[in-house]
Design a protein around this motif. Sequence first.
Motif, short mmCIF file in Angstrom:
data_model
loop_
_atom_site.label_atom_id
_atom_site.label_comp_id
_atom_site.label_asym_id
_atom_site.label_seq_id
_atom_site.Cartn_x
_atom_site.Cartn_y
_atom_site.Cartn_z
N LEU A 173 0.86 -1.18 0.00
CA LEU A 173 0.00 0.00 0.00
C LEU A 173 0.90 1.24 0.00
O LEU A 173 1.66 1.46 0.94
N ASP A 174 0.82 2.00 -1.10
CA ASP A 174 1.71 3.14 -1.32
C ASP A 174 1.12 4.41 -0.70
O ASP A 174 -0.08 4.50 -0.48
N ASP A 175 1.98 5.37 -0.45
CA ASP A 175 1.56 6.70 0.03
C ASP A 175 0.68 6.60 1.26
O ASP A 175 -0.26 7.39 1.42
N PHE A 176 0.97 5.64 2.11
CA PHE A 176 0.08 5.41 3.25
C PHE A 176 -0.03 6.65 4.14
O PHE A 176 0.96 7.28 4.50
N ALA A 230 9.84 3.10 4.59
CA ALA A 230 9.78 4.56 4.66
C ALA A 230 10.24 5.13 3.33
O ALA A 230 11.26 4.71 2.80
N GLU A 231 9.47 6.06 2.78
CA GLU A 231 9.91 6.66 1.51
C GLU A 231 10.31 8.11 1.69
O GLU A 231 9.94 8.76 2.67
N GLY A 232 11.10 8.60 0.77
CA GLY A 232 11.54 9.99 0.82
C GLY A 232 12.54 10.27 1.92
O GLY A 232 12.58 11.37 2.46
CA CA Z 1 4.86 6.54 -2.63
#
Ligand code: CA
Length: 274
Positions: A173-176, A230-232
């Motif tokens: 699940l992206d951009d949670f 964790a992204e970004g």
């Molecule tokens: Ca994302």
Amino acid sequence: AKAAGKNCAVAFHPDMDRDESHRRYLERELRGALINGEISIELQPIFSADGQRLEGAEALARWNHSYRGRILPVEFIPLAETSGLIHQLGQVVLRQACRAAARWDGPFVSVNVSPLEFRRDDFILNVRAALEASGLPPERLVLEITEGVMIENADHALHAIRAIRALGVKVALDDFGTGFSSLSYLRKFELDALKVDRSFVTDLDNGAEAATILHCVVNLGRALGLSVVAEGVETADQARFLRAAGCHRMQGYHFGRPMPLAGFEAHFGLAPDG
Ligand code: CA
Ligand code: C2E
Ligand code: CA
Ligand code: CA
């Protein structure tokens, strides 16, 4: 015609969305780009939380326009979605991603899926075809979906997620945290991973409240048995905090930017057979 001046990028300014003839022009350009092979992927590394091991890569679509140069997804994904070209584009990206990862010994590849693609009946067939054509083992493919797929038609989404996971493919699940997420989705939809949106990571620099929220999000994912990515992640301080908070994986400029396939493989010593 509008004077574009020397900066051709202006042709993609969102203000012109209302300009129907211009939109149709861009749509023709994108259709041509799909035929001419101007759409390719870049790969961004995803590391283990300790930063020691390359675990996978996210495939990100790039449009290498013949004379405008590189156009980023924020400009052409919405166009692809409104024009219906997203299905073709998604296939191009999926096939390139699977073909690339099939060359590697170990790392997975993670591919973004638009809600429009996801709700089509032939999507699963296309995923299976891409796996077969590339020889990539299904468990080394991750499909990144967003909360959007769950809102429109939850029953269909649940069914599709099950079918994908039955193939052995993983679902993240992206951009949670950015959507309308009801926490009940997290339990109901059988996911493998959760990608904590970049905005939460960025917020870390703004104080204790952001840190508290991030701890809760990570703990929630962990409690549900999900792999938490964790992204970004842009700084060593953020990486340290996120690792201590319990994230399993890290992605962001601190660990590596998206790179063209050849550069990615050379940088990480993958596919030594060329
Ligand atoms: Ca994302
Ligand atoms: P996303 O799925 O959230 O992908 C992560 C975006 O964050 C990528 O932008 C990536 O380059 C950028 N990024 C990664 N690390 C950092 C960082 O440390 N700092 C900052 N500021 N940014 C970072 P990109 O490539 O421009 O893609 C934007 C969005 O376009 C993606 O967001 C995704 O929603 C969409 N997209 C990209 N490729 C595809 C595709 O093949 N299919 C679909 N449906 N959507 C795609
Ligand atoms: Ca993504
Ligand atoms: Ca995002």
